[in-house]
Design an enzyme around this catalytic site. Structure first.
Site, PDB file in Angstrom:
ATOM      1  N   HIS A   1       0.848  -1.191   0.000  1.00 35.24           N
ATOM      2  CA  HIS A   1       0.000   0.000   0.000  1.00 35.24           C
ATOM      3  C   HIS A   1       0.891   1.251   0.000  1.00 35.24           C
ATOM      4  O   HIS A   1       1.737   1.418   0.869  1.00 35.24           O
ATOM      5  CB  HIS A   1      -0.968   0.021   1.189  1.00 35.24           C
ATOM      6  CG  HIS A   1      -1.983   1.106   1.035  1.00 35.24           C
ATOM      7  ND1 HIS A   1      -3.167   0.913   0.349  1.00 35.24           N
ATOM      8  CD2 HIS A   1      -1.967   2.408   1.388  1.00 35.24           C
ATOM      9  CE1 HIS A   1      -3.830   2.044   0.307  1.00 35.24           C
ATOM     10  NE2 HIS A   1      -3.130   2.977   0.930  1.00 35.24           N
ATOM     11  N   ALA A   2       0.683   2.117  -0.984  1.00 40.20           N
ATOM     12  CA  ALA A   2       1.609   3.234  -1.194  1.00 40.20           C
ATOM     13  C   ALA A   2       1.621   4.204  -0.007  1.00 40.20           C
ATOM     14  O   ALA A   2       0.587   4.455   0.612  1.00 40.20           O
ATOM     15  CB  ALA A   2       1.209   3.986  -2.465  1.00 40.20           C
TER      16      ALA A   2
ATOM     17  N   HIS B   1       0.005  11.476  -6.171  1.00 41.81           N
ATOM     18  CA  HIS B   1      -0.563  11.595  -4.826  1.00 41.81           C
ATOM     19  C   HIS B   1       0.567  11.563  -3.774  1.00 41.81           C
ATOM     20  O   HIS B   1       0.633  12.420  -2.890  1.00 41.81           O
ATOM     21  CB  HIS B   1      -1.555  10.451  -4.584  1.00 41.81           C
ATOM     22  CG  HIS B   1      -2.108  10.422  -3.195  1.00 41.81           C
ATOM     23  ND1 HIS B   1      -3.301  11.022  -2.846  1.00 41.81           N
ATOM     24  CD2 HIS B   1      -1.620   9.892  -2.044  1.00 41.81           C
ATOM     25  CE1 HIS B   1      -3.520  10.849  -1.553  1.00 41.81           C
ATOM     26  NE2 HIS B   1      -2.510  10.164  -1.037  1.00 41.81           N
ATOM     27  N   GLU B   2       1.438  10.592  -3.911  1.00 44.03           N
ATOM     28  CA  GLU B   2       2.519  10.450  -2.919  1.00 44.03           C
ATOM     29  C   GLU B   2       3.476  11.641  -2.975  1.00 44.03           C
ATOM     30  O   GLU B   2       3.938  12.125  -1.939  1.00 44.03           O
ATOM     31  CB  GLU B   2       3.283   9.136  -3.142  1.00 44.03           C
ATOM     32  CG  GLU B   2       2.431   7.874  -2.954  1.00 44.03           C
ATOM     33  CD  GLU B   2       1.664   7.829  -1.647  1.00 44.03           C
ATOM     34  OE1 GLU B   2       2.120   8.446  -0.657  1.00 44.03           O
ATOM     35  OE2 GLU B   2       0.583   7.219  -1.606  1.00 44.03           O
TER      36      GLU B   2
ATOM     37  N   HIS C   1       2.434  14.471  -0.865  1.00 42.53           N
ATOM     38  CA  HIS C   1       2.887  14.373   0.536  1.00 42.53           C
ATOM     39  C   HIS C   1       4.360  14.807   0.647  1.00 42.53           C
ATOM     40  O   HIS C   1       4.743  15.553   1.544  1.00 42.53           O
ATOM     41  CB  HIS C   1       2.787  12.933   1.036  1.00 42.53           C
ATOM     42  CG  HIS C   1       1.383  12.424   1.227  1.00 42.53           C
ATOM     43  ND1 HIS C   1       0.463  13.059   2.021  1.00 42.53           N
ATOM     44  CD2 HIS C   1       0.751  11.311   0.750  1.00 42.53           C
ATOM     45  CE1 HIS C   1      -0.680  12.351   2.026  1.00 42.53           C
ATOM     46  NE2 HIS C   1      -0.526  11.302   1.248  1.00 42.53           N
TER      47      HIS C   1
ATOM     48  N   GLU D   1      -3.632  14.983   2.149  1.00 39.67           N
ATOM     49  CA  GLU D   1      -4.081  14.039   1.116  1.00 39.67           C
ATOM     50  C   GLU D   1      -4.446  14.729  -0.192  1.00 39.67           C
ATOM     51  O   GLU D   1      -4.519  14.080  -1.235  1.00 39.67           O
ATOM     52  CB  GLU D   1      -5.291  13.246   1.618  1.00 39.67           C
ATOM     53  CG  GLU D   1      -5.021  12.386   2.849  1.00 39.67           C
ATOM     54  CD  GLU D   1      -3.886  11.395   2.650  1.00 39.67           C
ATOM     55  OE1 GLU D   1      -3.599  11.030   1.491  1.00 39.67           O
ATOM     56  OE2 GLU D   1      -3.272  11.012   3.664  1.00 39.67           O
TER      57      GLU D   1
ATOM     58  N   HIS E   1      -6.532   0.440   5.467  1.00 35.38           N
ATOM     59  CA  HIS E   1      -6.519   1.436   6.541  1.00 35.38           C
ATOM     60  C   HIS E   1      -7.088   0.937   7.863  1.00 35.38           C
ATOM     61  O   HIS E   1      -6.912   1.596   8.883  1.00 35.38           O
ATOM     62  CB  HIS E   1      -7.246   2.695   6.058  1.00 35.38           C
ATOM     63  CG  HIS E   1      -6.611   3.286   4.829  1.00 35.38           C
ATOM     64  ND1 HIS E   1      -6.658   2.661   3.599  1.00 35.38           N
ATOM     65  CD2 HIS E   1      -5.899   4.420   4.642  1.00 35.38           C
ATOM     66  CE1 HIS E   1      -6.001   3.383   2.697  1.00 35.38           C
ATOM     67  NE2 HIS E   1      -5.538   4.467   3.300  1.00 35.38           N
TER      68      HIS E   1
ATOM     69  N   TYR F   1      -9.553  11.429   3.536  1.00 38.23           N
ATOM     70  CA  TYR F   1      -9.683  11.282   2.081  1.00 38.23           C
ATOM     71  C   TYR F   1     -11.013  11.855   1.592  1.00 38.23           C
ATOM     72  O   TYR F   1     -11.101  12.426   0.510  1.00 38.23           O
ATOM     73  CB  TYR F   1      -9.556   9.814   1.663  1.00 38.23           C
ATOM     74  CG  TYR F   1      -8.273   9.168   2.113  1.00 38.23           C
ATOM     75  CD1 TYR F   1      -7.052   9.509   1.526  1.00 38.23           C
ATOM     76  CD2 TYR F   1      -8.256   8.236   3.140  1.00 38.23           C
ATOM     77  CE1 TYR F   1      -5.867   8.918   1.936  1.00 38.23           C
ATOM     78  CE2 TYR F   1      -7.082   7.638   3.561  1.00 38.23           C
ATOM     79  CZ  TYR F   1      -5.882   7.984   2.964  1.00 38.23           C
ATOM     80  OH  TYR F   1      -4.721   7.411   3.380  1.00 38.23           O
TER      81      TYR F   1
HETATM   82  O1  X8Z Z   1      -4.307   5.341   0.917  1.00 39.16           O
HETATM   83  C1  X8Z Z   1      -4.244   6.155   0.017  1.00 39.16           C
HETATM   84  C2  X8Z Z   1      -2.898   6.668  -0.476  1.00 39.16           C
HETATM   85  C3  X8Z Z   1      -1.895   6.758   0.611  1.00 39.16           C
HETATM   86  S1  X8Z Z   1      -2.215   8.002   1.763  1.00 39.16           S
HETATM   87  C4  X8Z Z   1      -2.368   5.748  -1.549  1.00 39.16           C
HETATM   88  N1  X8Z Z   1      -5.388   6.569  -0.598  1.00 39.16           N
HETATM   89  C5  X8Z Z   1      -6.694   6.072  -0.213  1.00 39.16           C
HETATM   90  C6  X8Z Z   1      -6.849   4.607  -0.542  1.00 39.16           C
HETATM   91  O2  X8Z Z   1      -6.041   4.064  -1.295  1.00 39.16           O
HETATM   92  O3  X8Z Z   1      -7.799   3.978  -0.058  1.00 39.16           O
HETATM   93  C7  X8Z Z   1      -5.480   7.572  -1.659  1.00 39.16           C
HETATM   94  C8  X8Z Z   1      -6.930   7.736  -1.959  1.00 39.16           C
HETATM   95  C9  X8Z Z   1      -7.693   6.897  -0.973  1.00 39.16           C
HETATM   96 ZN    ZN Z   2      -1.992   9.898   0.933  1.00 35.97          ZN
END
Ligand code: X8Z
Ligand code: ZN
Length: 595
Positions: free
Chosen positions: A335-336, A365-366, A369, A393, A494, A504
């Site tokens: 997970h990024a 997105h990254e 940050h 975010e 998450h 988000y």
């Molecule tokens: O978790 C993330 C990022 C890292 S902060 C990749 N996002 C959420 C997800 O993947 O569920 C970005 C958008 C929503």
């Molecule tokens: Zn993020």
């Protein structure tokens, strides 16, 4: 890595603070936290980084220990910070003390055994998720990204179902641990002065928790009508594709047909939804693949957008120390995430980059940050953070809203540009399947956690409570019967990763406010969906100034610095999609919507 966690890590191991005398002034206390924290945070970041990029039982021990010391520090710090409440302090010190008392996403009670237990649980859950695989009846095993690719590409109902169910076998083993995490976390939150963890999480927005829940509800009410139109149309098209026996026109949509493992974004089924077939096709994936792009070229191109705004180049260490490709020989948390190691001097991204449009988006997105880290690097550690977590975010996503056809053409990722109404509707549909479809998902995840933390959803109802919210907010349903043997919430990163999710939801709304404001700063007068701030230094300066504030001021100040408004507002996103909304209403006029 989650921002709140970094905040604790950043001030980790300040063992000295327990020994402080009451005579230490608030300002001296804050200054001491800064020095001790910076020194010690490196060790914690190193432990977490190695754990996330090399999941073994050994790295679990090292990371859990580091986490434990972080929690001990946090308890001691809060104890002392509380003593300064109501005393006379300068504004920066007041803000610093206030931020310390907000707590992290998983505060521990001041008890060594519970600290150790909490830290071990969190490390273990994330590790189990990261190492998760689904093996089919023939013994063929697939990792998450491979399973996600099936969800994105297959249009075979049963194949989709198998993979959807398969991934959900990863989470039941840590359902009990999650329950224990909730118990210990709640005790910790109570020591911080909150009723429970829900109230603590809701308290991170420069307003009291109750006001925040009303505010987030208000935002959802603003965007829900647009979501309902999209849902109605998508359900109708899926019903045409899979048959009315599989997708009924008066029921929630089966969750495995939306192109995404969690039904959170739906742009992968754009092929089924394309309003005007063949008009203005955009296939960034095909272009990158045929031109032999790799993860470095993708990252450098994303970096190039930020530098075009006048922001600095990434330090060499970024490319040396980041993990941009999935290692072949070990388990990692794919997970990024973006990491602020060494106070803005050693920022890193951890992402298992594959060459496709979605991952290219995630890289932006990254880097959003990362540029926040770089730009608030000169703030004291306690002010290093997003104005609120939704700001953090929103940065990279705001940039992506400027990746217009002409931008993509300039990067060699698009051939001819088609203009006109049909092209606009197609583009808006693609983006709405990503941005509008996400909104109720972004809202419901923490709706579930808030109820779990407050006890409104009891441990024996975790799964039923989850699906009730999935249906209520998203209008989707599980494609097969689920039970309390399952832990479907836990199959989303998450939850085991314990990263709050409302950020988000807020980000998806605010990024359109930011885009609008930056386009105005750039002097662009056309419609917002045609605006790109690429290469525009005036927009870049506006954005940079806001980023440089970190969390030194309450977030409405940062919002004002960039948009001139002091509130979050759903109008920018609904205005942006006005053309699509008209088109959707026309499509839906003879349909009966809702579920
Ligand atoms: O978790 C993330 C990022 C890292 S902060 C990749 N996002 C959420 C997800 O993947 O569920 C970005 C958008 C929503
Ligand atoms: Zn993020």
């Amino acid at each position: 890595m989650n921002i709140k966690l970094l905040l604790i890590a950043a001030s980790l191991f300040m063992v000295g603070c327990g020994d402080a005398t009451r005579t230490e002034s608030a300002a001296d206390f804050v200054a001491r936290m800064e020095v001790e924290g910076n020194e010690l945070s490196k060790e914690a970041s190193a432990a977490y980084w190695v754990r996330s990029t090399y999941i073994t039982s050994d790295t679990a021990i090292l990371a859990a220990k580091a986490g434990e010391r972080g929690l001990a520090f946090e308890s001691a710090m809060v104890k002392q910070a509380k003593q300064y409440l109501g005393t006379d302090m300068d504004p920066d010190t007041t803000r610093a003390i206030e931020l310390m008392l907000r707590g992290s996403s998983a505060p521990a009670p001041d008890d060594a055994a519970l600290r150790a237990e909490l830290s071990a649980i969190l490390t273990d859950m994330e590790g189990q998720y990261g190492a998760g695989k689904y093996c089919n009846a023939e013994g063929v095993c697939k990792e998450l990204q491979e399973l996600e690719a099936v969800l994105a590409e297959s249009r075979d109902y049963d194949e989709l179902l198998e993979v959807w169910k398969g991934w959900r076998e990863v989470s039941p083993p840590y359902r009990k641990e999650y329950q224990r995490f909730v118990e210990i976390g709640n005790l910790g939150a109570q020591e911080f002065g909150y009723d429970n963890l829900a109230e603590l999480w809701q308290g991170g927005y420069d307003m009291d928790s109750k006001t925040f829940t009303i505010e987030s509800r208000r935002l959802w009410d603003e965007v829900k009508p647009l979501y309902d139109e999209l849902h109605c149309h998508v359900r109708a098209k899926l019903s045409e594709t899979y048959g009315a026996d599989k997708v009924a026109l008066d029921k929630p949509i089966p969750a495995h047909l939306l192109g995404n493992m969690w039904s959170q974004t739906w742009d992968n089924i754009y092929d089924i939804m394309e309003p005007f077939p063949g008009v203005a096709p955009v296939d960034v994936t095909a272009a990158m693949q045929s031109q032999g792009w790799d993860e470095i070229k993708m990252t450098k191109t994303a970096e190039g957008f930020f530098t075009s705004l006048g922001m600095p180049a990434l330090p060499d260490s970024f490319y040396k120390n980041s993990m941009l490709k999935k290692p072949r020989d070990r388990n990692v948390v794919c997970h990024a995430s973006a990491w602020d190691i060494d106070n803005g001097n050693d920022p890193r991204v951890k992402q298992c980059v594959e060459v496709n449009g979605e991952q290219f988006g995630t890289l932006h997105h990254e880097l959003g940050h990362i540029y926040y880290y770089l730009l608030y690097k000169d703030q004291p550690s306690i002010f290093k953070g997003g104005a609120h977590d939704g700001f953090h975010e929103a940065i990279g996503d705001t940039i992506q809203l400027s990746m217009t056809p002409s931008y993509l053409q300039e990067k060699g990722l698009m051939g001819e540009i088609t203009e006109g109404h049909e092209a606009t509707i197609n583009k808006q549909m693609k983006l709405a399947l990503e941005k509008i479809a996400f909104l109720p998902f972004g809202k419901m995840i923490d709706e579930w956690r808030w109820q779990v933390f407050s006890g409104e959803i009891a441990p024996e109802d975790y799964n039923a409570g989850w699906w009730k919210l999935r249906e209520e907010y998203q209008g989707i349903e599980a494609p097969v019967a689920r039970s309390e043997q399952d832990f479907d919430a836990g199959a989303k990163y998450h939850i085991p990763g314990n990263t709050p999710y409302t950020r988000y939801f807020l980000s998806f709304i605010m990024q359109f406010q930011f885009h609008k404001a930056l386009c105005e700063a750039a002097g662009q007068e056309g419609p917002l969906h045609e605006c790109s701030i690429y290469n525009n230094k005036a927009a870049g300066e506006k954005l940079s100034n806001m980023l440089a504030m970190g969390q030194s001021k309450p977030w409405p100040d940062a919002m004002e610095a960039i948009t001139g408004q002091r509130a979050m507002d759903g109008k920018a996103i609904t205005d942006y999609f006005a053309p699509l909304n008209v088109w959707l209403k026309e499509q839906n006029k003879d349909r009966s919507c809702g579920w």
